[in-house]
Design an enzyme around this catalytic site. Structure first.
Site: not given
Ligand code: GTP
Ligand code: SPV
Ligand code: MN
Length: 673
Positions: A95, A237, A246, A266, A288, A290, A313, A425
């Site tokens: 991001r 991406y 998001k 989130h 993110s 974590c 998420d 990912r």
């Protein structure tokens, strides 16, 4: 591709046209959908238009077309059926927060944490960029649902994109296709989204493996919160391009949620079943990279406890008539961090990417399989790294790869080289997850479509010092304070120069607020004030799996051992155990953390002496912590925007209730021993 050639009479596609001539916009029953597609067709002037149907055949055809064009590598179909690998451009690996904008009419409504630009100015700028941007390309129209189609919490979107990569990822991450158009009918509403990689093709020009705008400043991830619109340009991406994620499910949805009295967070969602068979539903907001995906699919070390996944998420939570918060996972798949995912740490995630998965920026092995750092399996002797260059097994550590043959672990570490990008990912369908809670995932509780009622909400982050393993809020307001005070080391999920530094990340939402953070805090407080029964709101906890010793080693094994913390939380909810009531919150007593089944691999074993250290109050550390939280509040109060240096008289303020909580904890700390 077959669908692209279908005649437009079938309402599926318009025939290719010579450049500059506008192709015919396909028919849509829903007038708003037609208007959205027609508008962008005229601006972007694609060569053809394809409507995404949600059918497997179309999905597979697009993947195969990408293989032919060198944009996908087809993986070994025996080992990984339906799986493909993509390698992104080096400028396009995560991001781009610096290029993400909240374009509300007034700057103050975007708040101090967001980048802002006047919406008219942004529209003009971006329209210019979009003009002719799909020349030589196909415009795909993706009807999609965020949530199970028809669920009362679900919302809908139409994403227009010129990226087939986005199409196949959206097919996995959301519920796409004809079923959505059918549900929308003639006048169903949706969030309009436009996306382009920003790389038109000249006549006869060969496409590249990963088209995008190579200059970071040419990328725009824009939300118009008042018009509920999303415009994205220049990146292909993840969260920059899969606009349901998001941009919609957090930034736009958080604004809708504020207006309508619900929450878009989130957060992962999980179902925990005790040995007695009692079910608990837990959400957790971690920044993110974590640990959300890992906790969401965790294999409990504690015997008799069962964990199931609902989401990894994002959670949308609506208050019920009983005062409980009911949650759905708006997504349909996992866009998970690859490195570190292993049979030891997260076997359910590995199982989720066994089939029909798209891998991005991982290593390709000679047998057509994939590999990444800390996958727990030996690296192949040779492979192809995320940049498409050859890589080789390390001379003295089979679990590392280097850019040259025979390199030692120390040499590779020194060079900073990784073979799989740190933010590589996997995009895996949720139904692949062996521990998916199917009812909860389908938005059902007791067979009714309402979402699952949440018993506990966790906040967390990567904090090498000070923050204890688990801390229970004494009240809802205290819980909101905890969330507002969250912070974490910045991870590779973001393109930033600050990776590794601790930054404040309130509610793990810093990059995702669709409006002013101060209003967002107030909205959290309002959830109690407006609740039909505040006693039924979830209990709030702050957890930290990432405390480190002076030597830089983790003090807590994490992963499956986190079930010990979840059990303590359930015991607290049931009133089975007490707690040490401290200035910062309620901490567990050592004897209340269940240490059964604490044998085996020392990496995944609790060290009782270290455990004792991470469930106490580090007074000096906390005095500093409270000070920095206060500083973050001051900054929110002072600034109307990130760029304004002056005190703005109109700036919103951090709610008084949070200031009072901060002062109360500060005073209690001063008095504490
Ligand atoms: P996003 O998808 O970016 O939102 O990330 P996420 O919050 O889902 O993070 P994820 O679960 O993918 O974890 C990111 C990294 O943290 C991986 O490398 C994990 O191995 C590591 N990690 C996750 N849980 C733990 C834990 O309990 N302890 C330790 N030490 N590391 C963890
Ligand atoms: C995150 O960064 O929190 C992610 C990955 O989940 S992305 O979809 O790129 O936002
Ligand atoms: Mn995330």
């Amino acid at each position: 591709m077959a669908t692209a050639k279908k005649p437009c009479a079938k309402g599926r596609a318009a025939p290719a046209a010579p450049a500059a001539k506008v192709v015919k916009t396909p028919k849509f029953e829903n007038a708003k959908v037609f208007a959205w597609v027609d508008k962008w067709n005229k601006i972007c002037t694609p060569d053809r238009i394809v409507i995404v149907t949600g059918e497997k055949k179309q999905h597979d055809d697009i993947c195969e077309m990408m293989v032919k064009k060198g944009q996908f590598v087809k993986l070994n179909q025996k080992k990984r059926p339906g799986c493909y690998l993509a390698r992104s451009h080096e400028s396009d690996v995560a991001r781009v927060e610096g290029r993400t904008f909240i374009c509300s009419k007034k700057e103050i409504d975007a708040g101090p944490t967001n980048h802002w630009m006047d919406p008219d100015e942004m529209r003009a700028k971006m329209t210019k960029a979009y003009t002719g941007c799909m020349k030589g390309r196909t415009m795909y129209v993706i009807p999609y649902a965020m949530g199970p189609i028809g669920n009362p919490i679900t919302q809908y979107g139409i994403e227009i994109t010129d990226s087939p990569y986005v199409v196949v990822n959206m097919n996995i991450m959301t519920r796409t296709g004809d079923a959505v158009l059918k549900h929308l009918g003639k006048d169903g509403d949706f969030i309009p989204c436009i996306h382009s990689v920003g790389a038109p093709l000249k006549k006869g020009e060969k496409d590249v493996a990963w088209p995008c705008a190579k200059n970071i400043d040419d990328k725009y991830i824009t939300q118009f919160p008042e018009d509920h619109e999303i415009w994205s340009f220049g990146s292909g991406y993840g969260g920059n391009a899969l606009l349901g994620k998001k941009c919609f499910a957090l930034r736009i949805a958080s604004k809708l949620a504020k207006e309508q009295g619900w929450m878009a967070e989130h957060m992962l969602i999980l179902t925990l079943t005790s040995p007695e068979g009692k079910q608990y539903h837990v959400t957790a907001a971690f920044p993110s990279a974590c640990g959300k995906t890992n906790l969401a699919m965790m294999l409990p070390k504690l015997p008799g406890w069962k964990l199931q996944t609902i989401g990894d998420d994002i959670a949308w939570l609506k208050p019920g008539a009983d005062g409980r918060l009911y949650a759905i996972n708006p997504e349909n798949g996992f866009f998970g961090v690859a490195p570190g995912t292993s049979m030891d740490s997260n076997p359910n995630a590995l199982a989720s990417c066994k089939k029909n998965t798209i891998f991005t920026n991982v290593v390709l092995t000679p047998d057509g399989d994939i590999w990444w750092e800390d996958m727990g399996v030996d690296a192949p002797e040779e492979g192809v790294d995320w940049k498409g260059n050859p890589c080789y097994r390390c001379a003295d550590d089979p679990k590392r790869m280097g850019p040259k043959p025979g390199m030692t672990k120390a040499e590779i570490k020194e060079s900073g080289y990784v073979a799989a990008h740190k933010n590589s990912r996997f995009t895996a369908p949720a139904i692949n997850c062996p521990v998916l809670d199917k009812d909860g995932f389908n938005g059902k509780f007791n067979k009714k479509p309402t979402g699952v009622p949440i018993d506990a909400m966790l906040f967390g982050g990567r904090r090498p010092s000070t923050i204890p393993l688990v801390n229970e809020a004494k009240s809802w307001t205290h819980g909101v304070f905890m969330g507002s005070a969250a912070g974490s080391e910045v991870t590779a999920a973001i393109i930033s120069n600050d990776v590794g530094k601790v930054r404040r990340d309130p509610m793990a939402m810093l990059p995702f607020f669709g409006y002013n953070v101060c209003d967002y805090f107030q909205h959290w407080l309002e959830m109690e004030r407006t609740s039909a029964n505040p006693a039924n709101l979830p209990r709030v906890y702050f957890v930290n799996w990432f405390r480190k010793t002076d030597k830089g080693e983790f003090m807590w094994p994490g992963f499956g051992d986190n079930s010990r913390v979840l059990k303590w939380i359930c015991d607290r909810i049931e009133g089975k155990v007490g707690a040490n009531e401290t200035a910062i919150g309620n901490l567990p007593k050592f004897e209340d953390i269940d240490l059964s089944n604490n044998e085996g691999d020392p990496r995944f074993t609790v060290n009782p002496a270290l455990l004792k250290k991470i469930i106490t109050v580090d007074k000096a550390g906390w005095i500093k912590e409270i000070e920095t939280v206060g500083e973050s509040y001051d900054e929110y109060d002072r600034k109307a925007s990130k760029d304004s240096k002056e005190v703005n008289p109109n700036a919103r303020r951090v709610p008084a209730a949070l200031r009072a909580k901060l002062a109360e904890i500060k005073a209690a700390l001063a008095k504490a021993k």
